[in-house]
Write a protein that holds these residues in place. Structure first.
Motif, PDB file in Angstrom:
ATOM      1  N   ALA A  22       0.837  -1.202   0.000  1.00  0.00           N
ATOM      2  CA  ALA A  22       0.000   0.000   0.000  1.00  0.00           C
ATOM      3  C   ALA A  22       0.871   1.251   0.000  1.00  0.00           C
ATOM      4  N   ILE A  23       1.937   1.234   0.789  1.00  0.00           N
ATOM      5  CA  ILE A  23       2.859   2.375   0.837  1.00  0.00           C
ATOM      6  C   ILE A  23       3.532   2.566  -0.507  1.00  0.00           C
ATOM      7  N   GLU A  24       3.962   1.475  -1.122  1.00  0.00           N
ATOM      8  CA  GLU A  24       4.629   1.559  -2.421  1.00  0.00           C
ATOM      9  C   GLU A  24       3.702   2.165  -3.475  1.00  0.00           C
ATOM     10  N   GLU A  25       2.481   1.721  -3.537  1.00  0.00           N
ATOM     11  CA  GLU A  25       1.530   2.253  -4.515  1.00  0.00           C
ATOM     12  C   GLU A  25       1.207   3.716  -4.239  1.00  0.00           C
ATOM     13  N   TYR A  26       1.061   4.065  -2.975  1.00  0.00           N
ATOM     14  CA  TYR A  26       0.762   5.440  -2.597  1.00  0.00           C
ATOM     15  C   TYR A  26       1.892   6.379  -3.027  1.00  0.00           C
ATOM     16  N   LEU A  27       3.134   5.978  -2.736  1.00  0.00           N
ATOM     17  CA  LEU A  27       4.268   6.818  -3.113  1.00  0.00           C
ATOM     18  C   LEU A  27       4.478   6.846  -4.618  1.00  0.00           C
ATOM     19  N   ALA A  28       4.251   5.731  -5.295  1.00  0.00           N
ATOM     20  CA  ALA A  28       4.382   5.715  -6.756  1.00  0.00           C
ATOM     21  C   ALA A  28       3.408   6.708  -7.384  1.00  0.00           C
ATOM     22  N   ALA A  29       2.191   6.741  -6.878  1.00  0.00           N
ATOM     23  CA  ALA A  29       1.195   7.690  -7.391  1.00  0.00           C
ATOM     24  C   ALA A  29       1.633   9.125  -7.108  1.00  0.00           C
ATOM     25  N   ALA A  30       2.210   9.367  -5.939  1.00  0.00           N
ATOM     26  CA  ALA A  30       2.679  10.717  -5.603  1.00  0.00           C
ATOM     27  C   ALA A  30       3.804  11.146  -6.545  1.00  0.00           C
ATOM     28  N   PHE A  31       4.747  10.246  -6.805  1.00  0.00           N
ATOM     29  CA  PHE A  31       5.866  10.570  -7.694  1.00  0.00           C
ATOM     30  C   PHE A  31       5.398  10.816  -9.127  1.00  0.00           C
ATOM     31  N   GLU A  32       4.328  10.185  -9.540  1.00  0.00           N
ATOM     32  CA  GLU A  32       3.798  10.397 -10.892  1.00  0.00           C
ATOM     33  C   GLU A  32       3.289  11.823 -11.106  1.00  0.00           C
ATOM     34  N   THR A  33       3.002  12.536 -10.023  1.00  0.00           N
ATOM     35  CA  THR A  33       2.521  13.915 -10.159  1.00  0.00           C
ATOM     36  C   THR A  33       3.632  14.881 -10.556  1.00  0.00           C
ATOM     37  N   ASP A  34       4.886  14.513 -10.319  1.00  0.00           N
ATOM     38  CA  ASP A  34       6.038  15.388 -10.563  1.00  0.00           C
ATOM     39  C   ASP A  34       5.978  16.670  -9.739  1.00  0.00           C
ATOM     40  N   ASP A  35       5.201  16.673  -8.676  1.00  0.00           N
ATOM     41  CA  ASP A  35       5.043  17.841  -7.818  1.00  0.00           C
ATOM     42  C   ASP A  35       5.846  17.619  -6.533  1.00  0.00           C
ATOM     43  N   PRO A  36       6.981  18.311  -6.367  1.00  0.00           N
ATOM     44  CA  PRO A  36       7.834  18.066  -5.204  1.00  0.00           C
ATOM     45  C   PRO A  36       7.131  18.300  -3.871  1.00  0.00           C
ATOM     46  N   VAL A  37       6.260  19.301  -3.790  1.00  0.00           N
ATOM     47  CA  VAL A  37       5.543  19.565  -2.546  1.00  0.00           C
ATOM     48  C   VAL A  37       4.585  18.414  -2.243  1.00  0.00           C
ATOM     49  N   PHE A  38       3.892  17.931  -3.260  1.00  0.00           N
ATOM     50  CA  PHE A  38       2.962  16.808  -3.070  1.00  0.00           C
ATOM     51  C   PHE A  38       3.719  15.552  -2.655  1.00  0.00           C
ATOM     52  N   ILE A  39       4.871  15.315  -3.259  1.00  0.00           N
ATOM     53  CA  ILE A  39       5.688  14.146  -2.916  1.00  0.00           C
ATOM     54  C   ILE A  39       6.137  14.236  -1.463  1.00  0.00           C
ATOM     55  N   ALA A  40       6.583  15.414  -1.036  1.00  0.00           N
ATOM     56  CA  ALA A  40       7.003  15.595   0.355  1.00  0.00           C
ATOM     57  C   ALA A  40       5.839  15.359   1.298  1.00  0.00           C
ATOM     58  N   LYS A  41       4.652  15.868   0.950  1.00  0.00           N
ATOM     59  CA  LYS A  41       3.481  15.639   1.799  1.00  0.00           C
ATOM     60  C   LYS A  41       3.139  14.152   1.861  1.00  0.00           C
ATOM     61  N   ALA A  42       3.258  13.443   0.727  1.00  0.00           N
ATOM     62  CA  ALA A  42       2.980  12.004   0.702  1.00  0.00           C
ATOM     63  C   ALA A  42       3.969  11.255   1.590  1.00  0.00           C
ATOM     64  N   LEU A  43       5.233  11.659   1.556  1.00  0.00           N
ATOM     65  CA  LEU A  43       6.219  11.037   2.451  1.00  0.00           C
ATOM     66  C   LEU A  43       5.858  11.297   3.907  1.00  0.00           C
ATOM     67  N   GLY A  44       5.314  12.459   4.184  1.00  0.00           N
ATOM     68  CA  GLY A  44       4.863  12.769   5.533  1.00  0.00           C
ATOM     69  C   GLY A  44       3.725  11.869   5.981  1.00  0.00           C
ATOM     70  N   VAL A  45       2.821  11.582   5.062  1.00  0.00           N
ATOM     71  CA  VAL A  45       1.709  10.673   5.378  1.00  0.00           C
ATOM     72  C   VAL A  45       2.258   9.281   5.688  1.00  0.00           C
ATOM     73  N   VAL A  46       3.208   8.832   4.877  1.00  0.00           N
ATOM     74  CA  VAL A  46       3.816   7.519   5.120  1.00  0.00           C
ATOM     75  C   VAL A  46       4.551   7.525   6.461  1.00  0.00           C
ATOM     76  N   ALA A  47       5.240   8.611   6.751  1.00  0.00           N
ATOM     77  CA  ALA A  47       5.956   8.710   8.026  1.00  0.00           C
ATOM     78  C   ALA A  47       4.985   8.605   9.200  1.00  0.00           C
ATOM     79  N   ARG A  48       3.828   9.268   9.095  1.00  0.00           N
ATOM     80  CA  ARG A  48       2.826   9.168  10.158  1.00  0.00           C
ATOM     81  C   ARG A  48       2.292   7.747  10.268  1.00  0.00           C
ATOM     82  N   ALA A  49       2.121   7.088   9.128  1.00  0.00           N
ATOM     83  CA  ALA A  49       1.618   5.715   9.130  1.00  0.00           C
ATOM     84  C   ALA A  49       2.616   4.765   9.784  1.00  0.00           C
TER      85      ALA A  49
END
Length: 103
Positions: A22-49
């Motif tokens: 689930a984490i891998e798919e979530y981060l892969a989707a975040a990286f597909e956006t090419d948005d560095p702020v969104f990617i950082a926020k997604a990493l934050g969500v994973v960190a909280r998880a």
């Protein structure tokens, strides 16, 4: 006619990121956006998880510094991102895009 009020709860993606897949798919989707702020926020969500306090100890940062890095208002340094990804057991690999254009 009486109208009914619908109550909703806030969605927190961290609550459903309970497997490595689930984490891998979530981060892969975040990286597909090419948005560095969104990617950082997604990493934050994973960190909280995965437990922000434990991650903070693993990377040698305070919880407050980690939350600031992932707040979506700042752009953390690449070295910080790499350190956090490593502690989360996440890697990145370059992939050539099939755009038909030369670099």
């Amino acid at each position: 006619m009486k109208t009914r009020k619908i109550e909703t709860a806030a969605w927190d993606s961290a609550e459903v990121l309970d497997t490595p897949e689930a984490i891998e798919e979530y981060l892969a989707a975040a990286f597909e956006t090419d948005d560095p702020v969104f990617i950082a926020k997604a990493l934050g969500v994973v960190a909280r998880a995965r437990n922000m306090s434990e991650l903070a100890r693993d990377v040698g940062m305070t919880r407050a510094a980690l939350y600031r890095a992932f707040n979506g208002e700042t752009s953390p340094e690449f070295a910080t991102i790499m350190k956090i990804m490593h502690a989360l057991g996440v890697g990145i690999a370059p992939v050539m895009r099939r755009t038909g254009k030369a670099a």
